[in-house]
Design a protein around this motif. Structure first.
Motif, PDB file in Angstrom:
ATOM      1  N   PHE A  38      33.332  66.027  33.349  1.00  0.00           N
ATOM      2  CA  PHE A  38      33.382  65.559  31.962  1.00  0.00           C
ATOM      3  C   PHE A  38      34.077  64.202  31.812  1.00  0.00           C
ATOM      4  CE2 PHE A  38      33.379  70.211  32.068  1.00  0.00           C
ATOM      5  CZ  PHE A  38      32.177  70.454  31.430  1.00  0.00           C
ATOM      6  N   GLY A  39      34.342  63.549  32.932  1.00  0.00           N
ATOM      7  CA  GLY A  39      34.837  62.180  32.876  1.00  0.00           C
ATOM      8  C   GLY A  39      36.309  62.014  32.590  1.00  0.00           C
ATOM      9  N   ARG A  40      37.115  63.074  32.744  1.00  0.00           N
ATOM     10  CA  ARG A  40      38.543  62.928  32.451  1.00  0.00           C
ATOM     11  C   ARG A  40      39.203  61.924  33.395  1.00  0.00           C
ATOM     12  NH1 ARG A  40      43.692  64.601  33.631  1.00  0.00           N
ATOM     13  NH2 ARG A  40      42.995  65.350  35.658  1.00  0.00           N
ATOM     14  N   VAL A  41      39.006  62.138  34.697  1.00  0.00           N
ATOM     15  CA  VAL A  41      39.631  61.244  35.676  1.00  0.00           C
ATOM     16  C   VAL A  41      39.040  59.841  35.565  1.00  0.00           C
ATOM     17  CG1 VAL A  41      40.033  60.858  38.134  1.00  0.00           C
ATOM     18  CG2 VAL A  41      40.121  63.172  37.215  1.00  0.00           C
ATOM     19  N   ARG A  42      37.738  59.766  35.340  1.00  0.00           N
ATOM     20  CA  ARG A  42      37.089  58.462  35.249  1.00  0.00           C
ATOM     21  C   ARG A  42      37.619  57.661  34.054  1.00  0.00           C
ATOM     22  NH1 ARG A  42      32.632  60.280  35.648  1.00  0.00           N
ATOM     23  NH2 ARG A  42      31.725  60.281  33.556  1.00  0.00           N
ATOM     24  N   ASN A  43      37.847  58.342  32.938  1.00  0.00           N
ATOM     25  CA  ASN A  43      38.362  57.643  31.767  1.00  0.00           C
ATOM     26  C   ASN A  43      39.833  57.255  31.943  1.00  0.00           C
ATOM     27  OD1 ASN A  43      36.312  57.332  29.623  1.00  0.00           O
ATOM     28  ND2 ASN A  43      36.114  59.542  29.831  1.00  0.00           N
ATOM     29  N   LEU A  44      40.599  58.087  32.610  1.00  0.00           N
ATOM     30  CA  LEU A  44      41.979  57.694  32.904  1.00  0.00           C
ATOM     31  C   LEU A  44      42.003  56.462  33.803  1.00  0.00           C
ATOM     32  CD1 LEU A  44      43.718  61.157  33.468  1.00  0.00           C
ATOM     33  CD2 LEU A  44      43.984  59.617  31.510  1.00  0.00           C
ATOM     34  N   THR A  45      41.084  56.417  34.751  1.00  0.00           N
ATOM     35  CA  THR A  45      40.986  55.242  35.621  1.00  0.00           C
ATOM     36  C   THR A  45      40.583  54.011  34.827  1.00  0.00           C
ATOM     37  OG1 THR A  45      40.351  56.676  37.471  1.00  0.00           O
ATOM     38  CG2 THR A  45      39.893  54.330  37.701  1.00  0.00           C
ATOM     39  N   GLU A  46      39.622  54.182  33.919  1.00  0.00           N
ATOM     40  CA  GLU A  46      39.195  53.057  33.079  1.00  0.00           C
ATOM     41  C   GLU A  46      40.335  52.561  32.199  1.00  0.00           C
ATOM     42  OE1 GLU A  46      36.796  50.188  31.162  1.00  0.00           O
ATOM     43  OE2 GLU A  46      36.635  51.257  33.066  1.00  0.00           O
ATOM     44  N   ALA A  47      41.112  53.492  31.644  1.00  0.00           N
ATOM     45  CA  ALA A  47      42.250  53.090  30.816  1.00  0.00           C
ATOM     46  C   ALA A  47      43.261  52.294  31.625  1.00  0.00           C
ATOM     47  CB  ALA A  47      42.902  54.323  30.195  1.00  0.00           C
ATOM     48  N   ALA A  48      43.534  52.753  32.839  1.00  0.00           N
ATOM     49  CA  ALA A  48      44.475  52.022  33.697  1.00  0.00           C
ATOM     50  C   ALA A  48      43.937  50.642  34.055  1.00  0.00           C
ATOM     51  CB  ALA A  48      44.759  52.836  34.959  1.00  0.00           C
ATOM     52  N   LEU A  49      42.623  50.549  34.288  1.00  0.00           N
ATOM     53  CA  LEU A  49      42.017  49.259  34.610  1.00  0.00           C
ATOM     54  C   LEU A  49      42.149  48.287  33.439  1.00  0.00           C
ATOM     55  CD1 LEU A  49      40.308  47.447  36.473  1.00  0.00           C
ATOM     56  CD2 LEU A  49      38.264  48.519  35.470  1.00  0.00           C
ATOM     57  N   GLN A  50      41.890  48.763  32.220  1.00  0.00           N
ATOM     58  CA  GLN A  50      41.985  47.897  31.051  1.00  0.00           C
ATOM     59  C   GLN A  50      43.435  47.489  30.789  1.00  0.00           C
ATOM     60  OE1 GLN A  50      39.461  46.513  29.613  1.00  0.00           O
ATOM     61  NE2 GLN A  50      37.987  47.674  30.854  1.00  0.00           N
ATOM     62  N   GLN A  51      44.380  48.374  31.054  1.00  0.00           N
ATOM     63  CA  GLN A  51      45.785  47.998  30.925  1.00  0.00           C
ATOM     64  C   GLN A  51      46.151  46.923  31.941  1.00  0.00           C
ATOM     65  OE1 GLN A  51      47.912  48.633  28.686  1.00  0.00           O
ATOM     66  NE2 GLN A  51      47.068  50.389  27.580  1.00  0.00           N
ATOM     67  N   TYR A  52      45.583  47.018  33.113  1.00  0.00           N
ATOM     68  CA  TYR A  52      45.793  45.983  34.133  1.00  0.00           C
ATOM     69  C   TYR A  52      45.261  44.641  33.642  1.00  0.00           C
ATOM     70  CZ  TYR A  52      44.676  43.429  38.470  1.00  0.00           C
ATOM     71  OH  TYR A  52      44.537  42.466  39.439  1.00  0.00           O
ATOM     72  N   PHE A  53      44.032  44.659  33.097  1.00  0.00           N
ATOM     73  CA  PHE A  53      43.464  43.425  32.555  1.00  0.00           C
ATOM     74  C   PHE A  53      44.320  42.890  31.400  1.00  0.00           C
ATOM     75  CE2 PHE A  53      38.977  44.854  33.993  1.00  0.00           C
ATOM     76  CZ  PHE A  53      39.208  44.317  35.252  1.00  0.00           C
ATOM     77  N   ALA A  54      44.850  43.812  30.583  1.00  0.00           N
ATOM     78  CA  ALA A  54      45.675  43.397  29.450  1.00  0.00           C
ATOM     79  C   ALA A  54      46.939  42.685  29.917  1.00  0.00           C
ATOM     80  CB  ALA A  54      46.030  44.605  28.580  1.00  0.00           C
ATOM     81  N   THR A  55      47.558  43.185  30.984  1.00  0.00           N
ATOM     82  CA  THR A  55      48.767  42.523  31.493  1.00  0.00           C
ATOM     83  C   THR A  55      48.431  41.159  32.096  1.00  0.00           C
ATOM     84  OG1 THR A  55      48.557  43.722  33.603  1.00  0.00           O
ATOM     85  CG2 THR A  55      49.997  44.674  31.928  1.00  0.00           C
ATOM     86  N   GLU A  56      47.241  41.033  32.667  1.00  0.00           N
ATOM     87  CA  GLU A  56      46.825  39.714  33.145  1.00  0.00           C
ATOM     88  C   GLU A  56      46.691  38.725  31.988  1.00  0.00           C
ATOM     89  OE1 GLU A  56      43.246  40.310  35.464  1.00  0.00           O
ATOM     90  OE2 GLU A  56      44.393  39.995  37.309  1.00  0.00           O
ATOM     91  N   GLU A  57      46.099  39.185  30.884  1.00  0.00           N
ATOM     92  CA  GLU A  57      45.985  38.313  29.715  1.00  0.00           C
ATOM     93  C   GLU A  57      47.363  38.015  29.136  1.00  0.00           C
ATOM     94  OE1 GLU A  57      43.401  36.828  29.032  1.00  0.00           O
ATOM     95  OE2 GLU A  57      41.868  37.976  30.089  1.00  0.00           O
ATOM     96  N   ALA A  58      48.261  39.005  29.172  1.00  0.00           N
ATOM     97  CA  ALA A  58      49.625  38.767  28.692  1.00  0.00           C
ATOM     98  C   ALA A  58      50.320  37.708  29.538  1.00  0.00           C
ATOM     99  CB  ALA A  58      50.428  40.071  28.711  1.00  0.00           C
ATOM    100  N   GLN A  59      50.052  37.731  30.836  1.00  0.00           N
ATOM    101  CA  GLN A  59      50.632  36.705  31.698  1.00  0.00           C
ATOM    102  C   GLN A  59      50.082  35.323  31.338  1.00  0.00           C
ATOM    103  OE1 GLN A  59      49.384  36.695  35.789  1.00  0.00           O
ATOM    104  NE2 GLN A  59      51.320  35.842  36.514  1.00  0.00           N
ATOM    105  N   ARG A  60      48.770  35.237  31.084  1.00  0.00           N
ATOM    106  CA  ARG A  60      48.179  33.958  30.690  1.00  0.00           C
ATOM    107  C   ARG A  60      48.764  33.486  29.360  1.00  0.00           C
ATOM    108  NH1 ARG A  60      43.019  34.059  29.292  1.00  0.00           N
ATOM    109  NH2 ARG A  60      42.836  31.815  29.608  1.00  0.00           N
ATOM    110  N   ALA A  61      48.946  34.411  28.414  1.00  0.00           N
ATOM    111  CA  ALA A  61      49.541  34.032  27.130  1.00  0.00           C
ATOM    112  C   ALA A  61      50.964  33.526  27.319  1.00  0.00           C
ATOM    113  CB  ALA A  61      49.517  35.228  26.176  1.00  0.00           C
ATOM    114  N   THR A  62      51.703  34.170  28.214  1.00  0.00           N
ATOM    115  CA  THR A  62      53.066  33.724  28.495  1.00  0.00           C
ATOM    116  C   THR A  62      53.061  32.328  29.096  1.00  0.00           C
ATOM    117  OG1 THR A  62      53.776  36.025  28.853  1.00  0.00           O
ATOM    118  CG2 THR A  62      55.201  34.293  29.724  1.00  0.00           C
ATOM    119  N   ARG A  63      52.124  32.067  29.991  1.00  0.00           N
ATOM    120  CA  ARG A  63      52.034  30.744  30.609  1.00  0.00           C
ATOM    121  C   ARG A  63      51.726  29.666  29.571  1.00  0.00           C
ATOM    122  NH1 ARG A  63      51.093  30.229  36.155  1.00  0.00           N
ATOM    123  NH2 ARG A  63      49.643  28.518  35.793  1.00  0.00           N
ATOM    124  N   ILE A  64      50.759  29.924  28.695  1.00  0.00           N
ATOM    125  CA  ILE A  64      50.412  28.934  27.680  1.00  0.00           C
ATOM    126  C   ILE A  64      51.583  28.710  26.726  1.00  0.00           C
ATOM    127  CG2 ILE A  64      48.894  28.480  25.713  1.00  0.00           C
ATOM    128  CD1 ILE A  64      46.683  29.917  27.228  1.00  0.00           C
TER     129      ILE A  64
END
Length: 494
Positions: free
Chosen positions: A171-197
C-alpha cells in the motif's frame, strides 16, 4: 522451498507493491498577481538586461574587493556551514528510509551441544531461528540435525543467511516515507541555497555600509576643519570686540557637533568592521576593505523590470516551501497505508549438520519461509488520527508555501518601488548638495566683507554639511536597492 522459489516470492511481492494512497500533488496557484507591479512609482516595464536570477555574484558585483570578500564569506561563514550540515543530515535520513525498501540480509552460524535428546529438538528449533533479528531487524534462519548414533552427547552445527520481517509494501507506506525523506532532503538543499543568497546580500550590504560610513567620516573631518577656521576667526573677533559672545558660542556649537559626528562615525566604522568579519567568518584583510562608496557604482545597473511573478517560483525559499509541501503530501499516503494490513516475510536458507566437517555436505540444506500479516484490531483511533494529522500538516504546508510566495512578492515590489524613484532622489540630492556648498562659500565670502550676518553663514554651513551627508546616504540607498533586487529575485550563486 528452493532458492529459486524464494526469489520468485520476493519478486512477486515487489510487483504487488504498486498501490500508492498519497493524494495527487497539485501545485497551489493564485497566491499573488501574475505580474510584478508597474506604473506609478514603479519603473516602466523593461525586460532587456541581464537575467538576475541566472547570473552569479561575480558578474553582478563589479568591485573585485567585494567579490573576494563574498568568496571568503561563502567559504567560512558558520551559518552556511550549518546549512551544509543540515543537507548532509537530510541526505542520510533519506538513505535510511530508502534502505527499508530492500530486505537487509544477515549471515549467522551456531553450534549446539546437549546430552538431552528432548532438548536436542528444542535446540534444533532454536538453531532454526538463530539468525532472526540479526543485523538490526534482519534475520538469518537456521536448521538442525540428528545426534551422533550411540552417543549421549548431541552436537548440531548450522550456517544460515536470510532476512527477517521484511515489509511487503503493498500500500505504499514505506515508499511514501522514502518520498517524504527525499523531498525533505531537497528542501534542505534549497534552504542552503537561500542561505547562500542571503549571505551574499548581507556581506554586500555590510561592505557598502562600511564604505558609506568612511565617506561620512571623511566628510565630517573636512567639515570640522571648516568649522574650526570659523570658530577660531569668531573667537579672535570676540576678543577684540568685533564679534559678540553669541556668535562665538554659535561657531563653537557647530565645531563641537562635527567633533561628535567624528567620534560616532569612528565607533560605527569599528562596528561595521566587526559585522563584516562576522558575516565573512574571518577577519577581512585590509586590502579587501573599501576606501569609500564614492559614486556608488559597485554593481551593474541594468536590471529588468515588469517581469512575470512566475520568476518568484525559482527563489530557493519558495522551492524549499514547495518541497516541504510535497513531503507532507507523501506523509498522507504513509498514514493512509497504515490503515491497511502490514504484510511481512521472514525467509532463510542454510545448512545444518551433526558434524562440523559435514556442514556443507550433501543433504544438509535447510530453508524457512514465514509470511506474516498484522492488523491492529483496536488502537483507540490512533491510525485515523495520524491520517487527520498528516492532512492538517499538509494544509499548514500549503499556507506556508503561499505565504512564502506572498512575502517574496512583497519584497520584490518594495524593492521595485524604491528603484522607480531612487534615481530622481539621487539627482535631486546631488543638485541640492552642490547648491548648498556654493551657498556656503558665498555666504562666508559675504560675511567676511560685512554684507551678510554671521548667523546666515553658520546656517549655510550647517545646510551644506547636512546636504552632503544626505547625498552619501542616498548613494548608499541606491546601491543597496540594487543588492536587494538581486537577492529578492533569487540571484545566482557562482
Amino acid at each position: 522451498m528452493t532458492r529459486s522459489t524464494l526469489l520468485a516470492l520476493l519478486g512477486g511481492a515487489n510487483l504487488l507493491a504498486g498501490c500508492n494512497l498519497a493524494p495527487k500533488y497539485v501545485q497551489p496557484a493564485g497566491a499573488v498577481p501574475t505580474s510584478l507591479p508597474s506604473g506609478g512609482v514603479y519603473p516602466p516595464a523593461r525586460t532587456e538586461g541581464v537575467d538576475v536570477s541566472r547570473i552569479g555574484y561575480r558578474e553582478f558585483f563589479t568591485d573585485q574587493r567585494l567579490q573576494r570578500a563574498i568568496a571568503q564569506g561563502l567559504e567560512n561563514n558558520r551559518d552556511l556551514r550549518l546549512a551544509a550540515a543540515n543537507v548532509l543530515q537530510a541526505r542520510e535520513r533519506y538513505r535510511v528510509e530508502r534502505a527499508d525498501r530492500v530486505p537487509t540480509t544477515a549471515i549467522s552460524g551456531s553450534a549446539t551441544y546437549t546430552n538431552n535428546p528432548f532438548g536436542a529438538f528444542g535446540a534444533q528449533g532454536s538453531a532454526a531461528g538463530a539468525g532472526t533479528g540479526a543485523g538490526g531487524g534482519t534475520s538469518a534462519g537456521a536448521g538442525a540435525g540428528a545426534g551422533a548414533a550411540g552417543s549421549s552427547n548431541l552436537e548440531f552445527y548450522s550456517a544460515n543467511i536470510g532476512f527477517s520481517a521484511f515489509e511487503i509494501d503493498l500500500f505504499g507506506r514505506v515508499r511514501n516515507l522514502t518520498e517524504a525523506a527525499l523531498q525533505q532532503y531537497f528542501a534542505t538543499e534549497e534552504a542552503q541555497r537561500a542561505t547562500r543568497i542571503s549571505l551574499i546580500g548581507e556581506i554586500a550590504n555590510a561592505w557598502l555600509t562600511l564604505a558609506a560610513d568612511q565617506d561620512q567620516l571623511r566628510l565630517s573631518r573636512e567639515t570640522l576643519r571648516t568649522f574650526e577656521q570659523t570658530r577660531n576667526l569668531t573667537a579672535a573677533q570676540f576678543r577684540i570686540g568685533v564679534a559678540s559672545e553669541l556668535e562665538a558660542r554659535q561657531a563653537d556649537t557647530n565645531y563641537q557637533a562635527a567633533r561628535n559626528d567624528i567620534a560616532v562615525l569612528e565607533t560605527r566604522i569599528a562596528r561595521d568592521r566587526n559585522a563584516l568579519d562576522l558575516l565573512v567568518g574571518a577577519p577581512v584583510p585590509a586590502e579587501l576593505l573599501p576606501g569609500g562608496l564614492g559614486e556608488g557604482f559597485a554593481t551593474i545597473g541594468n536590471l529588468p523590470a515588469g517581469l512575470s511573478s512566475a520568476v518568484l517560483l525559482r527563489r530557493p525559499d519558495v522551492l524549499q516551501a514547495e518541497r516541504q509541501l510535497i513531503a507532507e503530501n507523501a506523509n498522507i499516503g504513509a498514514a493512509r497505508a497504515a490503515m491497511f494490513p502490514t504484510i511481512s516475510l521472514t525467509a532463510t536458507v542454510g545448512t545444518i549438520s551433526t558434524a562440523l566437517s559435514g556442514l556443507f555436505g550433501g543433504g544438509s540444506f535447510t530453508y524457512q519461509a514465514a509470511p506474516g500479516v498484522s492488523l491492529p484490531l483496536f488502537d483507540a483511533g490512533r491510525r485515523r488520527a495520524n491520517v487527520r494529522l498528516a492532512e492538517a500538516q499538509r494544509l499548514a504546508a500549503v499556507a506556508t508555501y503561499e505565504r512564502t510566495i506572498q512575502t517574496a512578492f512583497r519584497e520584490v515590489a518594495d524593492a521595485l518601488a524604491q528603484r522607480g524613484t531612487i534615481d530622481d532622489q539621487l539627482a535631486a540630492q546631488t543638485a541640492r548638495a552642490e547648491s548648498a556648498s556654493v551657498a556656503a562659500r558665498l555666504s562666508d565670502a559675504r560675511y567676511r566683507v560685512g554684507v551678510s550676518s554671521f548667523l546666515e553663514t553658520l546656517d549655510a554651513q550647517r545646510t551644506a554639511y547636512a546636504a552632503q551627508q544626505q547625498l552619501v546616504n542616498t548613494r548608499l540607498a541606491r546601491t543597496s536597492n540594487l543588492v536587494e533586487l538581486y537577492r529578492t529575485l533569487g540571484g545566482g550563486l557562482n
